[in-house]
Each structure stands twice: as structure tokens, then as C-alpha cells.
Design a protein around this motif. Structure first.
Motif, PDB file in Angstrom:
ATOM      1  N   MET A 100       0.811  -1.219   0.000  1.00  0.00           N
ATOM      2  CA  MET A 100       0.000   0.000   0.000  1.00  0.00           C
ATOM      3  C   MET A 100       0.844   1.269   0.000  1.00  0.00           C
ATOM      4  SD  MET A 100      -3.005  -0.820  -0.489  1.00  0.00           S
ATOM      5  CE  MET A 100      -3.637   0.854  -0.311  1.00  0.00           C
ATOM      6  N   THR A 101       1.910   1.321   0.797  1.00  0.00           N
ATOM      7  CA  THR A 101       2.717   2.547   0.841  1.00  0.00           C
ATOM      8  C   THR A 101       3.365   2.839  -0.513  1.00  0.00           C
ATOM      9  OG1 THR A 101       3.115   2.306   3.210  1.00  0.00           O
ATOM     10  CG2 THR A 101       4.596   3.758   2.003  1.00  0.00           C
ATOM     11  N   PRO A 102       4.057   1.864  -1.152  1.00  0.00           N
ATOM     12  CA  PRO A 102       4.599   2.170  -2.476  1.00  0.00           C
ATOM     13  C   PRO A 102       3.532   2.465  -3.519  1.00  0.00           C
ATOM     14  CG  PRO A 102       5.021  -0.121  -1.879  1.00  0.00           C
ATOM     15  CD  PRO A 102       4.545   0.571  -0.660  1.00  0.00           C
ATOM     16  N   LEU A 103       2.350   1.848  -3.403  1.00  0.00           N
ATOM     17  CA  LEU A 103       1.278   2.143  -4.355  1.00  0.00           C
ATOM     18  C   LEU A 103       0.789   3.572  -4.206  1.00  0.00           C
ATOM     19  CD1 LEU A 103      -0.898  -1.108  -4.364  1.00  0.00           C
ATOM     20  CD2 LEU A 103       0.466  -0.177  -6.239  1.00  0.00           C
ATOM     21  N   LEU A 165       8.854  -1.945  -6.471  1.00  0.00           N
ATOM     22  CA  LEU A 165       7.397  -1.983  -6.349  1.00  0.00           C
ATOM     23  C   LEU A 165       6.776  -0.747  -6.982  1.00  0.00           C
ATOM     24  CD1 LEU A 165       6.837  -3.230  -2.676  1.00  0.00           C
ATOM     25  CD2 LEU A 165       6.988  -4.559  -4.764  1.00  0.00           C
ATOM     26  N   LEU A 166       7.368   0.405  -6.681  1.00  0.00           N
ATOM     27  CA  LEU A 166       6.867   1.663  -7.222  1.00  0.00           C
ATOM     28  C   LEU A 166       6.963   1.679  -8.748  1.00  0.00           C
ATOM     29  CD1 LEU A 166       7.535   5.162  -5.759  1.00  0.00           C
ATOM     30  CD2 LEU A 166       7.952   4.789  -8.178  1.00  0.00           C
ATOM     31  N   ALA A 167       8.089   1.210  -9.275  1.00  0.00           N
ATOM     32  CA  ALA A 167       8.293   1.221 -10.723  1.00  0.00           C
ATOM     33  C   ALA A 167       7.346   0.264 -11.434  1.00  0.00           C
ATOM     34  CB  ALA A 167       9.746   0.877 -11.051  1.00  0.00           C
ATOM     35  N   ILE A 168       7.099  -0.911 -10.841  1.00  0.00           N
ATOM     36  CA  ILE A 168       6.163  -1.863 -11.431  1.00  0.00           C
ATOM     37  C   ILE A 168       4.758  -1.270 -11.458  1.00  0.00           C
ATOM     38  CG2 ILE A 168       5.032  -4.099 -11.107  1.00  0.00           C
ATOM     39  CD1 ILE A 168       7.677  -5.115  -9.936  1.00  0.00           C
ATOM     40  N   PHE A 335       7.443  11.844  -2.197  1.00  0.00           N
ATOM     41  CA  PHE A 335       7.679  12.115  -0.778  1.00  0.00           C
ATOM     42  C   PHE A 335       6.371  12.427  -0.050  1.00  0.00           C
ATOM     43  CE2 PHE A 335       8.268  15.188   2.657  1.00  0.00           C
ATOM     44  CZ  PHE A 335       9.023  14.413   3.527  1.00  0.00           C
ATOM     45  N   LEU A 336       5.561  13.336  -0.607  1.00  0.00           N
ATOM     46  CA  LEU A 336       4.336  13.755   0.082  1.00  0.00           C
ATOM     47  C   LEU A 336       3.367  12.585   0.255  1.00  0.00           C
ATOM     48  CD1 LEU A 336       3.595  17.274  -1.466  1.00  0.00           C
ATOM     49  CD2 LEU A 336       4.484  16.739   0.804  1.00  0.00           C
ATOM     50  N   PHE A 337       3.106  11.852  -0.825  1.00  0.00           N
ATOM     51  CA  PHE A 337       2.153  10.748  -0.739  1.00  0.00           C
ATOM     52  C   PHE A 337       2.722   9.597   0.079  1.00  0.00           C
ATOM     53  CE2 PHE A 337      -0.063  13.230  -3.671  1.00  0.00           C
ATOM     54  CZ  PHE A 337      -1.269  12.659  -4.041  1.00  0.00           C
ATOM     55  N   GLY A 338       4.023   9.353  -0.047  1.00  0.00           N
ATOM     56  CA  GLY A 338       4.651   8.302   0.750  1.00  0.00           C
ATOM     57  C   GLY A 338       4.619   8.633   2.231  1.00  0.00           C
ATOM     58  N   TRP A 339       4.866   9.899   2.576  1.00  0.00           N
ATOM     59  CA  TRP A 339       4.833  10.325   3.980  1.00  0.00           C
ATOM     60  C   TRP A 339       3.428  10.175   4.552  1.00  0.00           C
ATOM     61  CZ3 TRP A 339       2.106  14.211   6.486  1.00  0.00           C
ATOM     62  CH2 TRP A 339       2.505  14.472   7.807  1.00  0.00           C
ATOM     63  N   VAL A 340       2.408  10.593   3.779  1.00  0.00           N
ATOM     64  CA  VAL A 340       1.018  10.459   4.238  1.00  0.00           C
ATOM     65  C   VAL A 340       0.671   8.990   4.469  1.00  0.00           C
ATOM     66  CG1 VAL A 340      -1.401  10.716   3.534  1.00  0.00           C
ATOM     67  CG2 VAL A 340       0.194  12.614   3.202  1.00  0.00           C
ATOM     68  N   GLY A 348       3.141   2.596   7.360  1.00  0.00           N
ATOM     69  CA  GLY A 348       4.538   2.312   7.641  1.00  0.00           C
ATOM     70  C   GLY A 348       5.422   2.185   6.413  1.00  0.00           C
ATOM     71  N   LEU A 349       6.729   2.045   6.673  1.00  0.00           N
ATOM     72  CA  LEU A 349       7.744   1.843   5.642  1.00  0.00           C
ATOM     73  C   LEU A 349       8.446   0.516   5.911  1.00  0.00           C
ATOM     74  CD1 LEU A 349       9.346   5.423   5.632  1.00  0.00           C
ATOM     75  CD2 LEU A 349       7.982   4.432   3.787  1.00  0.00           C
ATOM     76  N   PRO A 350       9.105  -0.057   4.908  1.00  0.00           N
ATOM     77  CA  PRO A 350       9.859  -1.293   5.143  1.00  0.00           C
ATOM     78  C   PRO A 350      10.903  -1.099   6.236  1.00  0.00           C
ATOM     79  CG  PRO A 350       9.675  -0.845   2.792  1.00  0.00           C
ATOM     80  CD  PRO A 350       9.147   0.366   3.493  1.00  0.00           C
ATOM     81  N   GLN A 351      11.133  -2.136   7.011  1.00  0.00           N
ATOM     82  CA  GLN A 351      12.116  -2.054   8.092  1.00  0.00           C
ATOM     83  C   GLN A 351      13.488  -1.684   7.526  1.00  0.00           C
ATOM     84  OE1 GLN A 351      12.376  -5.606  10.436  1.00  0.00           O
ATOM     85  NE2 GLN A 351      13.855  -4.759  11.887  1.00  0.00           N
ATOM     86  N   GLY A 352      14.127  -0.708   8.156  1.00  0.00           N
ATOM     87  CA  GLY A 352      15.434  -0.256   7.710  1.00  0.00           C
ATOM     88  C   GLY A 352      15.379   0.917   6.747  1.00  0.00           C
ATOM     89  N   MET A 353      14.177   1.358   6.403  1.00  0.00           N
ATOM     90  CA  MET A 353      14.031   2.480   5.483  1.00  0.00           C
ATOM     91  C   MET A 353      13.534   3.706   6.238  1.00  0.00           C
ATOM     92  SD  MET A 353      11.855   2.587   1.943  1.00  0.00           S
ATOM     93  CE  MET A 353      11.384   4.168   1.228  1.00  0.00           C
ATOM     94  N   ARG A 354      14.167   4.873   5.994  1.00  0.00           N
ATOM     95  CA  ARG A 354      13.800   6.110   6.670  1.00  0.00           C
ATOM     96  C   ARG A 354      12.864   6.926   5.792  1.00  0.00           C
ATOM     97  NH1 ARG A 354      19.197   9.072   6.961  1.00  0.00           N
ATOM     98  NH2 ARG A 354      19.054   8.437   4.769  1.00  0.00           N
ATOM     99  N   THR A 355      12.149   7.862   6.418  1.00  0.00           N
ATOM    100  CA  THR A 355      11.253   8.738   5.666  1.00  0.00           C
ATOM    101  C   THR A 355      12.030   9.564   4.646  1.00  0.00           C
ATOM    102  OG1 THR A 355       9.791   8.889   7.600  1.00  0.00           O
ATOM    103  CG2 THR A 355       9.490  10.530   5.876  1.00  0.00           C
ATOM    104  N   SER A 356      13.213  10.024   5.011  1.00  0.00           N
ATOM    105  CA  SER A 356      14.017  10.833   4.091  1.00  0.00           C
ATOM    106  C   SER A 356      14.427  10.048   2.847  1.00  0.00           C
ATOM    107  CB  SER A 356      15.268  11.357   4.796  1.00  0.00           C
ATOM    108  OG  SER A 356      16.066  10.285   5.287  1.00  0.00           O
TER     109      SER A 356
END
Length: 417
Positions: A100-103, A165-168, A335-340, A348-356
Motif C-alpha cells: 500500500m505505501t509504495p502504491l 514496487l513503485l516502478a512496477i 515524498f508527500l504521498f509516501g509520507w502520508v 509504515g515503511l519497510p524495516q530499515g528504510m527512513r522517511t528521508s
């Protein structure tokens, strides 16, 4: 992450080689280059560019049409195969909540470029002239983005998975956009009955029915006979019929194999896009993909050769609209949609990945090249506007430099893998 380096490198080098030859050729002898691109293979044929002649419609098969509309269907079929497996398989990367987050970030990565492109066009007073090209900067080139992503994050970083995932998903949305918003002529949707009828027929006769007859029999004699005796031929015939249906329907025929891809028997799992490990999966869908690997690399060489030949004097306003749509709209939107999605929506984000890391991914995804060139070639008729838009797609390679700079600024730590 399985090794994909050889595939992506070959894909990239041939495509780049074709594009570089085209650029040099077009700027040394534009007349001979365009004569080559528009070379007529067969006139008054049943496939090709549609035009009126002597009061009736006829088709001309040119070299450009052969590559862009016929052979590129194989490239989009491979992309569709990856999207299909990512969505349908139990371990698919786009299945369920984990995608869902990458989508959602993908949606931002498409809406951001559109907003920048159309907004700048309105400010510059050229909205009517260039508005049809709004989809050009929405594209993400999977292979080149992957190459740059590995340079910035390292092969083992979770951001690489997120980027793929985002590119697919971006590719899937791009296929839908091409089908809906860029018809090749007057729409005749009744012809799609041929495409989807061929898909239904081949699925029932060559896939569902043999499995149905083999129910309860572990030897699976019917399915084995179909696989060994008929192999890919039923799907090739259905693919040709589907492709022709798309052409006659007025929908871009390069998408003509999409209805056939889901009908082909596939494995219960997939290792991921370009993964060399998939060569050990013996299902028909993976068998077809891996036998198309080298032909598609050659097709992409000719795609670059026939589409990237733009004279440097063609640089104009559409160049900057496409380029800024990619290098500004993509990072901001992702960034904006991913942060939301990650925080207010608590996905959430995958473990080990930061918002930046979302910002850096945004710059990596701003490399539009292959699909951006393709969309430019169908969004505008041949001429200065199309050439200027293509130059923007070529300039998007600059996003690679911006990605490396962003990685340094946001202190990305490479993770080997």
C-alpha cells in the motif's frame, strides 16, 4: 534480492547505444536519419499507419511502426507479466497491505509530474499546444532506475525493493493511461471483442480445460500433452489476434498482448522483476519470458535508434516541461504521498528504510527515458513539439546525478547484498 545485474546491464547498454547512435546521426544528417525511420516496408498492407488514399483508408507498414507498434508489444508483455505476478501470486510484491505505501507513493509520483507539467504550461501560455503530453513525465524507467538505485542505496537496501514496487506499479498505470488517453485513431471498441475473445478461448482450451480434465490425476496427462505438443503456439496465435483487435479498435497496438498474458500458465511464486533465479521456474509464462529476453534487448536497441534521434536545436518549452515534471514533480509527489501513507495513514515503511529515503527514491524514479520516449511518440505528431518533448525525456538522465547528490545530502548508508 536475486542477481539481476547482467540482464539490466545488457538491456541498458543496448538501449543507450541505440539512443546515442540516433542522437549523433540526427545531428549529423537529419534527412537520412528520418528517411531511415520512415522507411516503407510494405504499402497498402493490413497492418501499419492508417491514412486516407484515393477516398479509402489504407495502411502503410514503416520501420518505425514495426518497432514501436508491433515489436514493442513484446516489451510491454514482459512488463505486464511482472505486474500480473506481483498482483496475483500469494507472495506477490503488490498483493495485500504490504504494497500500500509504495502504491500510494506511486500515485504521488504520477500526480506530481502532471501538476508541474500542466501548471508550467499554463504559466507559459502554451497549455493548448502541449497539454496532450501531460502523461510523458509520469513514466519511470525500471531498469535505469534500478541501476541508479543500486549505486545510491546498495543492492541490499530495503529502499531498492520499495523502488521496484513503485516502478512496477508505475508501469501498470502507464499501460492503462496509454490505452485510455492515447488511442491511435477513431475508436472502434467492438474490435476488442476479438482481443478478449481470443484471450478467453486460449485460456479455456489450452489452460483451464486440460487442468479440469486432469483433476484428481497427479500424472496430469492432458496438461502435459498440451505443454509438450502445443507449447506456446496457441498463445502466439491468440496474441496475434489480440494485437490485431487492438489495432483495429484504435487502441495503441503495442498493448495488444496484455489480455493474453494472464491466460498463460504460471508458477505459484515469482522471484521478482528481471530475476535470474526465475530461469529455474519451468512454467510456460516464465519459459516464454526468458526466451524473449534477448530478442527484446535487440528490439530496445532499435527502439532507441528510431525514437531518440532528436536535433539539439529542437530544445524548447516542452523539453523543460517534461524535465521539470520529472525532476521536481516526481520527488515531491513521491515524498508527500509516501509520507502520508507511512505516517498519518499508519501504513509504515519497510524495516530499515527512513522517511528521508522517500526523497532520494523520488529522484531515482525521475529517470523516465524508455516509457517517456514512447509516450512522447504517441502524444504528439512528428514535429518540433514531439522532438522537444523527447529531448526532455533524454535529459531526465540528469536525475541520476541528482539522486547521487540527494543520497549524500540525506546520508544514505549503502547496504550491500
Amino acid at each position: 534480492m536475486y542477481r539481476v545485474w547482467n540482464y539490466v546491464t545488457n538491456y541498458s547498454l543496448l538501449l543507450i547505444a541505440g539512443a546515442l547512435i540516433a542522437l549523433v546521426w540526427a545531428n549529423i544528417d537529419a534527412e537520412s536519419y528520418h528517411h531511415f525511420v520512415d522507411f516503407v516496408i510494405v504499402d497498402n498492407f493490413w497492418i501499419g499507419h492508417l491514412h486516407a488514399e484515393g477516398g479509402h483508408a489504407t495502411r502503410t507498414l514503416t520501420l518505425h511502426y514495426l518497432v514501436n507498434d508491433v515489436l514493442m508489444a513484446l516489451f510491454f508483455a514482459i512488463a505486464a507479466k511482472e505486474v500480473w505476478e506481483a498482483v496475483i501470486l500469494e507472495n506477490g510484491s503488490l498483493r495485500g497491505r504490504k504494497a500500500m505505501t509504495p502504491l500510494i507513493a506511486t500515485a504521488g509520483g504520477m500526480l506530481g509530474p502532471i501538476a508541474v507539467y500542466l501548471g508550467l504550461a499554463a504559466v507559459l501560455g502554451i497549455y493548448e499546444t502541449v497539454s496532450r503530453g501531460w502523461a510523458i513525465p509520469t513514466a519511470t524507467d525500471i531498469a535505469f532506475s534500478y541501476l541508479v538505485g543500486r549505486m545510491v542505496f546498495g543492492a541490499g537496501h530495503p529502499a531498492i525493493r520499495f523502488l521496484l514496487l513503485l516502478a512496477i506499479a508505475d508501469d501498470a498505470a502507464g499501460l492503462i493511461i496509454l490505452a485510455i488517453f492515447y488511442p491511435t485513431g477513431e475508436l472502434a471498441p467492438a474490435w476488442l471483442l476479438l482481443s478478449f475473445g481470443a484471450a478467453a478461448a486460449v485460456f479455456i482450451l489450452a489452460n483451464w480445460l486440460p487442468r479440469r480434465l486432469d483433476r484428481g490425476n497427479q500424472v496430469r496427462p492432458n496438461s502435459t500433452w498440451v505443454r509438450q505438443k502445443l507449447s506456446f503456439w496457441p498463445y502466439l496465435i491468440a496474441g496475434c489476434l489480440s494485437w490485431f483487435g487492438f489495432q483495429e479498435a484504435g487502441i495503441h497496438p503495442a498493448l495488444g498482448l496484455l489480455p493474453i498474458v494472464p491466460t498463460i500458465p504460471h508458477a505459484d511464486r515469482a522471484f521478482g522483476i528481471f530475476a535470474e533465479a526465475e530461469q529455474y521456474l519451468t512454467d510456460l509464462l516464465n519459459w516464454i519470458e526468458h526466451h524473449l529476453k534477448y530478442p527484446v534487448e535487440i528490439i530496445l536497441f532499435f527502439f532507441g535508434l528510431l525514437n531518440a534521434g532528436v536535433e539539439f536545436g529542437a530544445i524548447g518549452a516542452p523539453t523543460w516541461l517534461v524535465l521539470f515534471g520529472l525532476i521536481i514533480g516526481k520527488p515531491v509527489g513521491i515524498f508527500l504521498f509516501g509520507w502520508v501513507a507511512a505516517h498519518p495513514m499508519k501504513l509504515g515503511l519497510p524495516q530499515g528504510m527512513r522517511t528521508s529515503d522517500l526523497v532520494v527514491i523520488g529522484f531515482v524514479a525521475a529517470i523516465g527515458f524508455t516509457v517517456a520516449l514512447f509516450v512522447a511518440s504517441v502524444a504528439f505528431p512528428g514535429g518540433p513539439v514531439q522532438d522537444a518533448a523527447k529531448m526532455g525525456a533524454l535529459f531526465s538522465f540528469g536525475a541520476a546525478v541528482l539522486s547521487i547528490i540527494a543520497g549524500k545530502l540525506f546520508r544514505v548508508e549503502k547496504v550491500s547484498g
